[in-house]
Design a protein around this motif. Sequence first.
Motif, PDB file in Angstrom:
ATOM      1  N   ASP A   1       0.878  -1.166   0.000  1.00  0.00           N
ATOM      2  CA  ASP A   1       0.000   0.000   0.000  1.00  0.00           C
ATOM      3  C   ASP A   1       0.918   1.220   0.000  1.00  0.00           C
ATOM      4  O   ASP A   1       1.484   1.588   1.027  1.00  0.00           O
TER       5      ASP A   1
ATOM      6  N   LYS B   1       0.919   4.586  -0.218  1.00  0.00           N
ATOM      7  CA  LYS B   1       0.826   5.784   0.631  1.00  0.00           C
ATOM      8  C   LYS B   1       1.234   5.475   2.073  1.00  0.00           C
ATOM      9  O   LYS B   1       2.096   6.128   2.645  1.00  0.00           O
ATOM     10  N   LEU B   2       0.621   4.443   2.615  1.00  0.00           N
ATOM     11  CA  LEU B   2       0.909   4.114   4.017  1.00  0.00           C
ATOM     12  C   LEU B   2       2.350   3.655   4.176  1.00  0.00           C
ATOM     13  O   LEU B   2       3.003   3.947   5.172  1.00  0.00           O
TER      14      LEU B   2
ATOM     15  N   LEU C   1       1.653   2.536  16.661  1.00  0.00           N
ATOM     16  CA  LEU C   1       0.761   2.642  15.508  1.00  0.00           C
ATOM     17  C   LEU C   1       1.554   2.700  14.213  1.00  0.00           C
ATOM     18  O   LEU C   1       1.181   2.082  13.212  1.00  0.00           O
TER      19      LEU C   1
ATOM     20  N   LEU D   1       2.734  -0.630  13.259  1.00  0.00           N
ATOM     21  CA  LEU D   1       1.603  -1.379  12.704  1.00  0.00           C
ATOM     22  C   LEU D   1       1.342  -1.000  11.267  1.00  0.00           C
ATOM     23  O   LEU D   1       1.190  -1.863  10.394  1.00  0.00           O
ATOM     24  N   VAL D   2       1.298   0.312  11.005  1.00  0.00           N
ATOM     25  CA  VAL D   2       1.019   0.790   9.655  1.00  0.00           C
ATOM     26  C   VAL D   2       2.094   0.290   8.699  1.00  0.00           C
ATOM     27  O   VAL D   2       1.793  -0.238   7.623  1.00  0.00           O
TER      28      VAL D   2
ATOM     29  N   TRP E   1       1.784  -3.520   8.157  1.00  0.00           N
ATOM     30  CA  TRP E   1       0.609  -3.903   7.380  1.00  0.00           C
ATOM     31  C   TRP E   1       0.765  -3.470   5.934  1.00  0.00           C
ATOM     32  O   TRP E   1       0.425  -4.209   5.006  1.00  0.00           O
TER      33      TRP E   1
ATOM     34  N   ASN F   1       2.679  -5.498   3.059  1.00  0.00           N
ATOM     35  CA  ASN F   1       2.048  -6.646   2.411  1.00  0.00           C
ATOM     36  C   ASN F   1       2.999  -7.839   2.359  1.00  0.00           C
ATOM     37  O   ASN F   1       3.232  -8.429   1.321  1.00  0.00           O
TER      38      ASN F   1
END
Lengths: 174, 329
Positions: free
Chosen positions: B80, B82-83, B129, B132-133, B136, B139
């Motif tokens: 992902d 952007k994140l 956080l 985590l971002v 996640w 991927n």
Amino acid sequence: MNSFLTSGLIHAAFWVVVGLTFGGAVLAVFPRKIVYNVLGLIVCLSGVAGLFLYLGSFFLALMQLLIYVGAICVAIVFAIMLSPPLHLEVPKRRMGKVVLSAGASGVFFVAIAAVIWKTVWHPAAERGADWSIVTIGHLLLTRYDLVFELISLVLLVAIIGAILTTGFSRRLSS
Amino acid sequence: MMEAATNTGGDWLRLIVGLIVVLIFSQLNALFLVWLERKVAGHIQLRYGPMEVGPHGLLQTIVDGIKLVGKELITPFKADKKLFVIAPVLVFMPVLIPFLVLPFGPELIIRDMNVGLLLIFAFSTFSVLAILVGGWASNNKYALLGAMRSVAQNVAYEIPLLLSVMSVVLMVHSFKFSELVMAQHRVWFVFLQPVAAIIYFICATAETNRAPFDIPEAESELVAGFHTEYSGMRFGLFFLAEYTNMFIVSAVATSLFMGGWHGPFGWSLGIPGVIWFLAKTYFLLFVLMWFRWTFPRVRFDQLMNFSWKVLIPLSMLNLLVTALVVKFV
């Protein structure tokens, strides 16, 4: 503490914080990726912390961050990590559900707005300055002790509920 | 009016200078700590560690840093985007905020807020956080597993950490760092609250994801955990944040339990407060490194059991006893 912030700057900061809260709320509802939703929720709740800051209670703002962002959102993200991986097709939104939830939140909004509208607000003679921990503690245990006890009751119910759910699901799976 | 204007200018100037000093300090601190870590590891394992670049390899991490800046930033195809890009920025931002309230010396606090201690803990959760971002958004199954472990660990160890700090706050009746340090003018709190001090230090080791609690990035099972897919300076930012976090937890431990800028038992020996503070902080950092190269990594269930079944009840008991003693003695 705010000596270097002019009133214009504080006003601008207020609208930035409102924008953050609102933008976060929009992000929390509309995107189809669930991780974006929860990040939106985090932005929104941090915006609320900013509102507390604007109202002059640094302590409440920090507690908002510590509890809502630090504990609740992290718990939500943790649950989301167990959801299906992101490269899979997201199931379509059902029209009925969308209408139902929009209606429910509409009713809630109208109710809250009506309460705010109907209440006769007495403007305070001066802006409250003393929002220190001592004042909040005194108020919680004297004037607002019923609210305080109610909140602890809600938490107790939540804890018992969590124990029951895990207990049942464990018994069902074994 | 004129006076107000100059005052405003002075405050802005102070803020900007403070920010620049903090930025430079955090970089230098990380460079030094990485070098120290490799040296400590080397000497514990009966080798020298880095020796080639500079005297005793002192310039090694600067060279490594330049290499990191020069490397290509690779974004995985299915990540992902952007994140994935935002996560390293998110992890580094909150670690700068605690420097606002850390008491380096009697006159060396950027802002002595009356909720200073809470400020540090409120912003420390943001780095979880960010991990985590990042995990996640990569991927990648190893990154995701590392991120999940990191959350579970942080949730579990944050509770005893806060409870142990609370017992000190109860004794002083303040969250303000200057008052917390002043209360230890004669006796450090490590002698009055030994249980809280030990619990704090264990939890701080876990919160900074250091061995023996480094399961979010356990090399032998998860490649590199949450930062597996990160390269170049994005990886560098994760690293920088980790070492700055180590400094912060040690500095908080110094000011809560080891007397801050005071010498032991009120003897300052003519040494300025800043030196006392930094000496104690870097000693604690050395202990953190000592831990890492001495204890083997714990298993996940051992980690969870230790927090929920030992540390949390113990810290609650400690808090209860402290409250009773403060009330009745």
